[in-house]
Design a protein around this motif. Structure first.
Motif, PDB file in Angstrom:
ATOM      1  N   UNK A 142       0.830  -1.200   0.000  1.00 40.87           N
ATOM      2  CA  UNK A 142       0.000   0.000   0.000  1.00 40.87           C
ATOM      3  C   UNK A 142       0.872   1.260   0.000  1.00 40.87           C
ATOM      4  N   UNK A 143       1.953   1.233   0.753  1.00 39.60           N
ATOM      5  CA  UNK A 143       2.893   2.366   0.751  1.00 39.60           C
ATOM      6  C   UNK A 143       3.473   2.552  -0.646  1.00 39.60           C
ATOM      7  N   UNK A 144       3.914   1.461  -1.242  1.00 38.35           N
ATOM      8  CA  UNK A 144       4.474   1.508  -2.594  1.00 38.35           C
ATOM      9  C   UNK A 144       3.443   2.034  -3.592  1.00 38.35           C
ATOM     10  N   UNK A 145       2.204   1.549  -3.486  1.00 38.55           N
ATOM     11  CA  UNK A 145       1.146   1.982  -4.402  1.00 38.55           C
ATOM     12  C   UNK A 145       0.871   3.474  -4.262  1.00 38.55           C
ATOM     13  N   UNK A 146       0.885   3.978  -3.040  1.00 34.21           N
ATOM     14  CA  UNK A 146       0.615   5.396  -2.813  1.00 34.21           C
ATOM     15  C   UNK A 146       1.713   6.272  -3.402  1.00 34.21           C
ATOM     16  N   UNK A 147       2.968   5.871  -3.203  1.00 33.21           N
ATOM     17  CA  UNK A 147       4.083   6.629  -3.779  1.00 33.21           C
ATOM     18  C   UNK A 147       4.003   6.631  -5.296  1.00 33.21           C
ATOM     19  N   UNK A 148       3.726   5.459  -5.874  1.00 34.67           N
ATOM     20  CA  UNK A 148       3.638   5.340  -7.331  1.00 34.67           C
ATOM     21  C   UNK A 148       2.477   6.154  -7.887  1.00 34.67           C
ATOM     22  N   UNK A 149       1.312   6.043  -7.248  1.00 35.31           N
ATOM     23  CA  UNK A 149       0.123   6.725  -7.756  1.00 35.31           C
ATOM     24  C   UNK A 149       0.283   8.240  -7.740  1.00 35.31           C
ATOM     25  N   UNK A 150       0.811   8.762  -6.637  1.00 37.94           N
ATOM     26  CA  UNK A 150       0.978  10.215  -6.526  1.00 37.94           C
ATOM     27  C   UNK A 150       1.993  10.746  -7.534  1.00 37.94           C
ATOM     28  N   UNK A 151       2.963   9.927  -7.900  1.00 40.06           N
ATOM     29  CA  UNK A 151       3.974  10.337  -8.877  1.00 40.06           C
ATOM     30  C   UNK A 151       3.488  10.128 -10.307  1.00 40.06           C
ATOM     31  N   UNK A 152       2.801   9.039 -10.536  1.00 37.48           N
ATOM     32  CA  UNK A 152       2.323   8.659 -11.870  1.00 37.48           C
ATOM     33  C   UNK A 152       1.304   9.660 -12.408  1.00 37.48           C
ATOM     34  N   UNK A 153       0.384  10.087 -11.560  1.00 41.09           N
ATOM     35  CA  UNK A 153      -0.717  10.970 -11.970  1.00 41.09           C
ATOM     36  C   UNK A 153      -0.212  12.261 -12.593  1.00 41.09           C
ATOM     37  N   UNK A 154       0.893  12.774 -12.087  1.00 42.31           N
ATOM     38  CA  UNK A 154       1.402  14.060 -12.574  1.00 42.31           C
ATOM     39  C   UNK A 154       1.827  14.006 -14.035  1.00 42.31           C
ATOM     40  N   UNK A 155       2.100  12.801 -14.522  1.00 39.97           N
ATOM     41  CA  UNK A 155       2.458  12.627 -15.924  1.00 39.97           C
ATOM     42  C   UNK A 155       1.274  12.095 -16.724  1.00 39.97           C
ATOM     43  N   UNK A 156       0.619  11.070 -16.207  1.00 43.75           N
ATOM     44  CA  UNK A 156      -0.458  10.423 -16.958  1.00 43.75           C
ATOM     45  C   UNK A 156      -1.645  11.356 -17.205  1.00 43.75           C
ATOM     46  N   UNK A 157      -1.908  12.259 -16.264  1.00 43.78           N
ATOM     47  CA  UNK A 157      -3.084  13.129 -16.366  1.00 43.78           C
ATOM     48  C   UNK A 157      -2.733  14.606 -16.524  1.00 43.78           C
ATOM     49  N   UNK A 158      -1.504  14.891 -16.878  1.00 44.70           N
ATOM     50  CA  UNK A 158      -1.061  16.285 -16.907  1.00 44.70           C
ATOM     51  C   UNK A 158      -1.870  17.126 -17.893  1.00 44.70           C
ATOM     52  N   UNK A 159      -2.233  16.559 -19.017  1.00 50.15           N
ATOM     53  CA  UNK A 159      -2.913  17.349 -20.043  1.00 50.15           C
ATOM     54  C   UNK A 159      -4.377  17.601 -19.683  1.00 50.15           C
ATOM     55  N   UNK A 160      -5.086  16.550 -19.300  1.00 53.11           N
ATOM     56  CA  UNK A 160      -6.499  16.727 -18.949  1.00 53.11           C
ATOM     57  C   UNK A 160      -6.654  17.566 -17.687  1.00 53.11           C
TER      58      UNK A 160
END
Length: 227
Positions: free
Chosen positions: A177-195
């Motif tokens: 869960x810790x790993x998932x939270x770190x990944x999700x918070x970092x991933x979103x900034x790239x995956x959803x940057x345009x929308x």
């Protein structure tokens, strides 16, 4: 009489298989790495279905035949790109030497690294997005990727357990869960940057915004773990 291809050294086999002269390919590993780097950009930009082997061959100054020699097929190349993408990020995490830092500093370095790493590697993020569209179809074929992610959890286990023992982190949290939270918070900034940027009229690539967002992500994870 021509020498059978299978009896030749590996470099020469590649050269004969592709019909190229020996001077064209004297470093198979470098050629393979170059193909993977260019293919990561191509798959990241266009996905599996849209990527073209012809374009990868042209950009690497090789041939389709050579690419198929190394990777077997377009899908084989795509899977190899997935594996190499995960291998690189896990190697870079190892190079952080988190075990040499106090638990709080180790956590903050890991979160900051993950944020920065995703930001610098949009192709990696887009390929992972593409693989999720395929419901993990190709990743499922790779035991290598499964094994690669074990050290990531081990690193979190080490810093977390040290933090709990020191009274810095609260006990009872789940490592994945810790790993998932770190990944999700970092991933979103790239995956959803345009929308996200369009919806909220925010320049999500502006340096000041990214610095503030990076600090926020580190702080959120730290606040979640702290005692």
């Amino acid at each position: 009489m021509n020498e059978p291809v299978h009896s030749l050294p590996s470099t020469e086999r590649v050269e004969r298989a592709t019909g190229r002269e020996a001077t064209r390919t004297n470093d198979p590993e470098r050629t393979r790495s170059n193909i993977l780097a260019v293919a990561e950009q191509e798959f990241g930009e266009k996905g599996l279905s849209g990527a073209r082997i012809d374009e990868i061959a042209a950009a690497t100054q090789t041939s389709k035949r050579m690419i198929y020699y190394y990777f077997g097929s377009k899908e084989g190349l795509y899977l190899a790109v997935l594996e190499e993408s995960y291998r690189k990020i896990r190697q870079e995490e190892t190079d952080l030497h988190l075990e040499d830092l106090a638990p709080e500093a180790a956590l903050k370095r890991l979160v900051g690294f993950t944020f920065d790493r995703h930001l610098r590697n949009e192709s990696y993020v887009r390929i992972v997005m593409s693989e999720n569209i395929h419901r993990g179809q190709f990743m499922r074929q790779s035991q290598y990727i499964q094994d690669l992610n074990v050290p990531a959890i081990d690193a979190i286990r080490d810093l977390y357990q040290r933090g709990v023992a020191a009274g810095v982190f609260r006990p009872g949290l789940d490592l994945i869960d810790i790993h998932a939270s770190i990944s999700a918070l970092s991933f979103f900034n790239v995956s959803n940057r345009h929308t996200f940027g369009l919806i909220f009229k925010q320049d999500t690539q502006e340096p000041g915004y990214l610095a503030q967002r990076r600090d926020s992500v580190i702080d959120m994870v730290w606040r979640y773990l702290r005692q």
